[in-house]
Design an enzyme around this catalytic site. Sequence first.
Site, PDB file in Angstrom:
ATOM      1  N   GLY A 198      63.336 -58.099  19.421  1.00 49.16           N
ATOM      2  CA  GLY A 198      64.564 -58.692  19.960  1.00 49.16           C
ATOM      3  C   GLY A 198      65.791 -58.001  19.388  1.00 49.16           C
ATOM      4  O   GLY A 198      66.814 -57.853  20.064  1.00 49.16           O
ATOM      5  N   SER A 199      65.692 -57.585  18.132  1.00 43.74           N
ATOM      6  CA  SER A 199      66.820 -56.884  17.500  1.00 43.74           C
ATOM      7  C   SER A 199      67.087 -55.557  18.222  1.00 43.74           C
ATOM      8  O   SER A 199      68.248 -55.200  18.477  1.00 43.74           O
ATOM      9  CB  SER A 199      66.513 -56.593  16.026  1.00 43.74           C
ATOM     10  OG  SER A 199      66.162 -57.782  15.361  1.00 43.74           O
TER      11      SER A 199
ATOM     12  N   ASP B 154      66.318 -67.016  21.480  1.00 45.11           N
ATOM     13  CA  ASP B 154      65.831 -68.370  21.186  1.00 45.11           C
ATOM     14  C   ASP B 154      65.870 -69.260  22.420  1.00 45.11           C
ATOM     15  O   ASP B 154      65.642 -70.472  22.310  1.00 45.11           O
ATOM     16  CB  ASP B 154      66.714 -69.024  20.099  1.00 45.11           C
ATOM     17  CG  ASP B 154      66.694 -68.245  18.806  1.00 45.11           C
ATOM     18  OD1 ASP B 154      65.804 -67.410  18.644  1.00 45.11           O
ATOM     19  OD2 ASP B 154      67.587 -68.484  17.964  1.00 45.11           O
TER      20      ASP B 154
ATOM     21  N   HIS C 255      58.842 -67.231  18.665  1.00 41.20           N
ATOM     22  CA  HIS C 255      59.608 -67.478  19.892  1.00 41.20           C
ATOM     23  C   HIS C 255      58.750 -68.087  21.005  1.00 41.20           C
ATOM     24  O   HIS C 255      57.553 -68.255  20.841  1.00 41.20           O
ATOM     25  CB  HIS C 255      60.296 -66.190  20.326  1.00 41.20           C
ATOM     26  CG  HIS C 255      61.339 -65.760  19.317  1.00 41.20           C
ATOM     27  ND1 HIS C 255      62.682 -65.969  19.488  1.00 41.20           N
ATOM     28  CD2 HIS C 255      61.201 -65.203  18.093  1.00 41.20           C
ATOM     29  CE1 HIS C 255      63.335 -65.546  18.419  1.00 41.20           C
ATOM     30  NE2 HIS C 255      62.460 -65.059  17.560  1.00 41.20           N
TER      31      HIS C 255
ATOM     32  N   ASN D 297      63.964 -44.320  19.319  1.00 41.75           N
ATOM     33  CA  ASN D 297      62.667 -44.615  19.922  1.00 41.75           C
ATOM     34  C   ASN D 297      62.315 -46.062  19.585  1.00 41.75           C
ATOM     35  O   ASN D 297      61.957 -46.372  18.449  1.00 41.75           O
ATOM     36  CB  ASN D 297      61.585 -43.669  19.396  1.00 41.75           C
ATOM     37  CG  ASN D 297      60.221 -44.033  19.979  1.00 41.75           C
ATOM     38  OD1 ASN D 297      60.104 -44.962  20.790  1.00 41.75           O
ATOM     39  ND2 ASN D 297      59.192 -43.320  19.585  1.00 41.75           N
TER      40      ASN D 297
HETATM   41  C1  LIG Z   1      68.956 -65.361  18.167  1.00 44.45           C
HETATM   42  C2  LIG Z   1      68.098 -64.239  17.680  1.00 44.45           C
HETATM   43  N1  LIG Z   1      68.439 -62.988  17.990  1.00 44.45           N
HETATM   44  C3  LIG Z   1      67.702 -61.933  17.593  1.00 44.45           C
HETATM   45  C4  LIG Z   1      66.539 -62.115  16.882  1.00 44.45           C
HETATM   46  C5  LIG Z   1      65.730 -60.922  16.446  1.00 44.45           C
HETATM   47  O1  LIG Z   1      64.499 -60.851  17.111  1.00 44.45           O
HETATM   48  P1  LIG Z   1      63.300 -59.955  16.515  1.00 44.45           P
HETATM   49  O2  LIG Z   1      62.766 -60.671  15.332  1.00 44.45           O
HETATM   50  O3  LIG Z   1      62.318 -59.842  17.621  1.00 44.45           O
HETATM   51  O4  LIG Z   1      63.914 -58.639  16.133  1.00 44.45           O
HETATM   52  C6  LIG Z   1      66.129 -63.398  16.529  1.00 44.45           C
HETATM   53  C7  LIG Z   1      64.899 -63.594  15.735  1.00 44.45           C
HETATM   54  O5  LIG Z   1      64.414 -64.662  15.463  1.00 44.45           O
HETATM   55  C8  LIG Z   1      66.920 -64.504  16.949  1.00 44.45           C
HETATM   56  O6  LIG Z   1      66.580 -65.754  16.644  1.00 44.45           O
END
Ligand SMILES: Cc1ncc(COP(=O)(O)O)c(C=O)c1O
Length: 451
Positions: A93-94, A197, A223, A295
């Site tokens: 997600g990041s 979320d 998630h 990447n």
């Molecule tokens: C609101 C939100 N954004 C971004 C992320 C980051 O996701 P990831 O852990 O898949 O990088 C999270 C992770 O819990 C999140 O709660």
Amino acid sequence: MSVKKKIAECINQLRTEGETCFPFLYNSKLETYNPATDWILYSGPYWDDEEIVAAIESLITGKWVVAGEHVARFEREFSKTYNFESSLMVNSGSSANLVMIAAMKKYYQWNDGDEIIVSPVGFPTTIAPIVQNRLKPVFVDITYHDLNFDLDHVEAAIHSNTKGVVLSPVLGNPPNMDDLVSLCKKGGIQIMLDGCDALGSKWNGKHLSDYAEATTCSFYPAHHITTGEGGMVSSRNDELVSMARRFAWWGRDCYCTGSTNLSPIGACGKRFAKWIDGYDQIVDHKYLFSTIGYNLKPLDLQGAIGCVQLKKSDEIHTKRRAMKSSLEAIFIHHLGDRIAIPQEVAQAETSWFGVPIICNEHALKQELVQYFESHRIQTRNYFAGNILQHPGYHHLDDAQKFPCANLVLDNVFFVGCHPSYNEAVLTRVSDVLSSFVKNPDGRRGEAQLSP
Ligand SMILES: Cc1ncc(COP(=O)(O)O)c(C=O)c1O
């Protein structure tokens, strides 16, 4: 017999021989919950053997392991389910937030230093990609009753350098989307949704993402749906997603996916052409680099798991909502007005990520958290609280300017509302709360309730 069937049989065989295959699946389902020994985790994969079979099959029958047909199919099916023109799967997600903002900046030709409005309360990698893309995060305080950013403050923060707002609904619960959309329209700025979320949350019967120009999602196991690690960037604007793909795939211009990778003419239909201005020779579009990239690609097995998870998304949505209501009633029954629990507003249909608990004082939060943890019920801070209090983010603004945000780390925590929670879990939470209320002197020590 199909490969899938053979893998499923193999797993069953191992189980009959007494092997503990994928125990986390069954822990997370809490089918045999024993309060004396088991934890109630705040989240975890909502899987059964179908996800495992799909992952192993993709490894056994796939050609390259890396993002291929399964990822391409997951992208298509995800887009169809959530009403997008197209989607790009990445490794988290990041990463999805990183390339969403990179793509938005490039597509809308924003300049370095242009401003993006964001809440200081939430997850760090909602905010970090704004800085990583050389944009300026402009923080606005929250409204304490729902922990989402204060729309009056958002309106006041919009001026000529503001290009967008990144909305990250708190535990999936949106602010008033009609108001947000209208003030962003008035200010001529874009809405980007960190929906990590909030998968499945709706406003006026439509997905939250229908109100945003681009949306991200995380498939980390906490998630709504999970592929292990993983994330998605989606939009109803196909070009934006293609741009995000370039950033995520080394910066190359080619956007062939799955089997089109093998096509002699490519998805663009003119793979071998004079692509570079000032270079009068044929170049393979696959190796044309139109941006400086990363990447961030996933593995194909993550796409295979995602396709199975998608089929469960409606069930997950319904169960999470029901669990939030039941747990909320239990908390209010035992603690009354010593706590407050954020509510969805009438137009919202929130796919809750957890049950947020706002305590009326810091000591209560500390005691409750310790009591739950000592009774094997997992709790979580609302992530960073005010991110500006953290060493890596101090320099971005003065944390003291955001009094409501500052209260979050002090007074707020959440518990899960996982779709596998059952009556046994509800009974346990109720018993633990009842014992907490009856034992004011023993709250900080070891578990008071037996077992
Ligand atoms: C609101 C939100 N954004 C971004 C992320 C980051 O996701 P990831 O852990 O898949 O990088 C999270 C992770 O819990 C999140 O709660």
